[in-house]
Design a protein around this motif. Sequence first.
Motif, PDB file in Angstrom:
ATOM      1  N   ALA A 241      19.341  49.796 -20.486  1.00 29.26           N
ATOM      2  CA  ALA A 241      19.879  48.536 -20.997  1.00 29.26           C
ATOM      3  C   ALA A 241      20.983  48.009 -20.086  1.00 29.26           C
ATOM      4  O   ALA A 241      21.107  46.792 -19.886  1.00 29.26           O
ATOM      5  CB  ALA A 241      20.410  48.747 -22.415  1.00 29.26           C
ATOM      6  N   ASP A 242      21.763  48.922 -19.516  1.00 30.27           N
ATOM      7  CA  ASP A 242      22.840  48.492 -18.600  1.00 30.27           C
ATOM      8  C   ASP A 242      22.259  47.817 -17.368  1.00 30.27           C
ATOM      9  O   ASP A 242      22.779  46.785 -16.910  1.00 30.27           O
ATOM     10  CB  ASP A 242      23.679  49.709 -18.182  1.00 30.27           C
ATOM     11  CG  ASP A 242      24.545  50.237 -19.316  1.00 30.27           C
ATOM     12  OD1 ASP A 242      24.728  49.507 -20.307  1.00 30.27           O
ATOM     13  OD2 ASP A 242      25.035  51.380 -19.201  1.00 30.27           O
TER      14      ASP A 242
ATOM     15  N   ALA B 197      19.356  46.321 -17.139  1.00 27.89           N
ATOM     16  CA  ALA B 197      18.769  45.036 -17.535  1.00 27.89           C
ATOM     17  C   ALA B 197      19.826  43.953 -17.646  1.00 27.89           C
ATOM     18  O   ALA B 197      19.633  42.816 -17.194  1.00 27.89           O
ATOM     19  CB  ALA B 197      18.033  45.199 -18.864  1.00 27.89           C
ATOM     20  N   GLU B 198      20.972  44.314 -18.226  1.00 29.57           N
ATOM     21  CA  GLU B 198      22.057  43.345 -18.386  1.00 29.57           C
ATOM     22  C   GLU B 198      22.653  42.973 -17.029  1.00 29.57           C
ATOM     23  O   GLU B 198      22.900  41.792 -16.755  1.00 29.57           O
ATOM     24  CB  GLU B 198      23.139  43.935 -19.292  1.00 29.57           C
ATOM     25  CG  GLU B 198      24.284  42.970 -19.566  1.00 29.57           C
ATOM     26  CD  GLU B 198      25.318  43.538 -20.517  1.00 29.57           C
ATOM     27  OE1 GLU B 198      26.294  42.825 -20.830  1.00 29.57           O
ATOM     28  OE2 GLU B 198      25.163  44.705 -20.946  1.00 29.57           O
ATOM     29  N   LYS B 199      22.851  43.977 -16.185  1.00 33.38           N
ATOM     30  CA  LYS B 199      23.452  43.739 -14.867  1.00 33.38           C
ATOM     31  C   LYS B 199      22.588  42.828 -14.012  1.00 33.38           C
ATOM     32  O   LYS B 199      23.095  41.958 -13.286  1.00 33.38           O
ATOM     33  CB  LYS B 199      23.674  45.080 -14.166  1.00 33.38           C
ATOM     34  CG  LYS B 199      24.349  44.962 -12.812  1.00 33.38           C
ATOM     35  CD  LYS B 199      24.567  46.339 -12.198  1.00 33.38           C
ATOM     36  CE  LYS B 199      25.231  46.236 -10.833  1.00 33.38           C
ATOM     37  NZ  LYS B 199      25.450  47.575 -10.222  1.00 33.38           N
ATOM     38  N   GLU B 200      21.256  43.021 -14.107  1.00 36.28           N
ATOM     39  CA  GLU B 200      20.343  42.250 -13.251  1.00 36.28           C
ATOM     40  C   GLU B 200      19.823  40.986 -13.930  1.00 36.28           C
ATOM     41  O   GLU B 200      19.048  40.238 -13.338  1.00 36.28           O
ATOM     42  CB  GLU B 200      19.166  43.139 -12.843  1.00 36.28           C
ATOM     43  CG  GLU B 200      19.567  44.350 -12.017  1.00 36.28           C
ATOM     44  CD  GLU B 200      18.375  45.204 -11.630  1.00 36.28           C
ATOM     45  OE1 GLU B 200      17.310  44.628 -11.323  1.00 36.28           O
ATOM     46  OE2 GLU B 200      18.510  46.435 -11.657  1.00 36.28           O
ATOM     47  N   GLY B 201      20.243  40.758 -15.170  1.00 40.00           N
ATOM     48  CA  GLY B 201      19.814  39.556 -15.873  1.00 40.00           C
ATOM     49  C   GLY B 201      18.334  39.543 -16.186  1.00 40.00           C
ATOM     50  O   GLY B 201      17.689  38.480 -16.155  1.00 40.00           O
ATOM     51  N   LEU B 202      17.767  40.706 -16.527  1.00 39.82           N
ATOM     52  CA  LEU B 202      16.339  40.798 -16.793  1.00 39.82           C
ATOM     53  C   LEU B 202      16.028  40.396 -18.234  1.00 39.82           C
ATOM     54  O   LEU B 202      16.864  40.515 -19.125  1.00 39.82           O
ATOM     55  CB  LEU B 202      15.869  42.243 -16.553  1.00 39.82           C
ATOM     56  CG  LEU B 202      16.168  42.830 -15.167  1.00 39.82           C
ATOM     57  CD1 LEU B 202      15.720  44.284 -15.093  1.00 39.82           C
ATOM     58  CD2 LEU B 202      15.500  41.999 -14.076  1.00 39.82           C
TER      59      LEU B 202
END
Length: 397
Positions: free
Chosen positions: A352-353, A355-360
């Motif tokens: 989840a981290d 995904a959030e960091k890469e804006g997925l």
Amino acid sequence: MASSAASSIAVARSADGRVTPHGGSLVDLMFKGSEQEKQAIVSACSTSIDMSDRNACDVEVLCVGGFSPLSGFMNEDEYTSVVENMHLKSGLLFGLPIVMDTSREDINVGDKVLLTYQGDNIAVMEVESKYVPDKAKEALNCYGTSSIEHPGVLMISTERGKYYMGGKVTGLALPKRVFPCATPAEVRETLPPNADVVAFQCRNPIHRAHYELFTRALDAENVKDECVCLVHPTCGPTQGDDIPGIVRYQTYEVLAKEVSNPKIRWAYLPYSMHMAGPREAIQHMIIRKNYGCSHFIIGRDMAGSKSSISGEDFYGAYDAQDLAKAKSGELGMDTVPSLNIVYTEEKGYVTADAAEKEGLEVMKLSGTKFRKMLRSGEDIPEWFAFKSVIQVLRDAA
């Protein structure tokens, strides 16, 4: 690749390279004499108890050594020590009391009791003590609440009898089950010596996110390159709304064939869940150590439970993880916190981290929506669930 760094916890190993059982040796309470000698033991019993599903699970796990170092049900002083201190009198860590209950007045100290299950003779118990437990204290200390809104508290309050009994147990036969439950000794024989063995406990069918979770656990920094994962679901009684054990077993069997992953081992545990949160996490770790595991995956809200009235959680999301980490050194078993895995449109499963960091874009499917789709026959996305598992669930509906 997994790190080759040693575990952060000192994991004791026996001469065969496998993890040393809790207390130093694996207990085996099964009678080894002749059939004639076994019949003599049965004949010496003054009475019998037809066990509940839960009691039969406890007797089986006791007899095969899953509760090592216990050699029987806890006497009052041992019971009190576990309830109050989470330790046996010897000082060994132990999560929950293991007891035989009854409301019968005609069973006395000194009696030999034949324990039966579904018409079969399973074990003989020598009654060393019979006592009235402090169930309110047991509930508060072991489950964190004395409210019968908690299913475990409801169980000890309404299912268990007035008295608890302690004493030595001798196994005569294992309960006949529709799913095979390999003993700790049998599971140990299948595990590679000197390897790290990461245990994954579950009580529900395994979907894609679960699979990603326990396969990625093998890459944790505190797990050696030489490692396997033991998927070890509980197939005994759980909560009333859980999927029946036989159906769960069938989902695991088809999944094992579908993934055919040599790094994943499968076995089944005849254990009755208490939903006791942090205390139960410790109990599961002890059991898996006896089955030969060096590491244990601790998920969010492991063995957690909600109020039957308000729906509020009885435990914090990380309470079980925190207690397991705090006690891992004492137990000699390392923990692997479960990753928060999500599925994304762009990169599939990632943390989840990440995904959030890469804006997925994270894809979601709620449990309620999944069950609705399952019932209606709608196509369920393959990113969420394995086709083989879905087919078993639909066939059982």
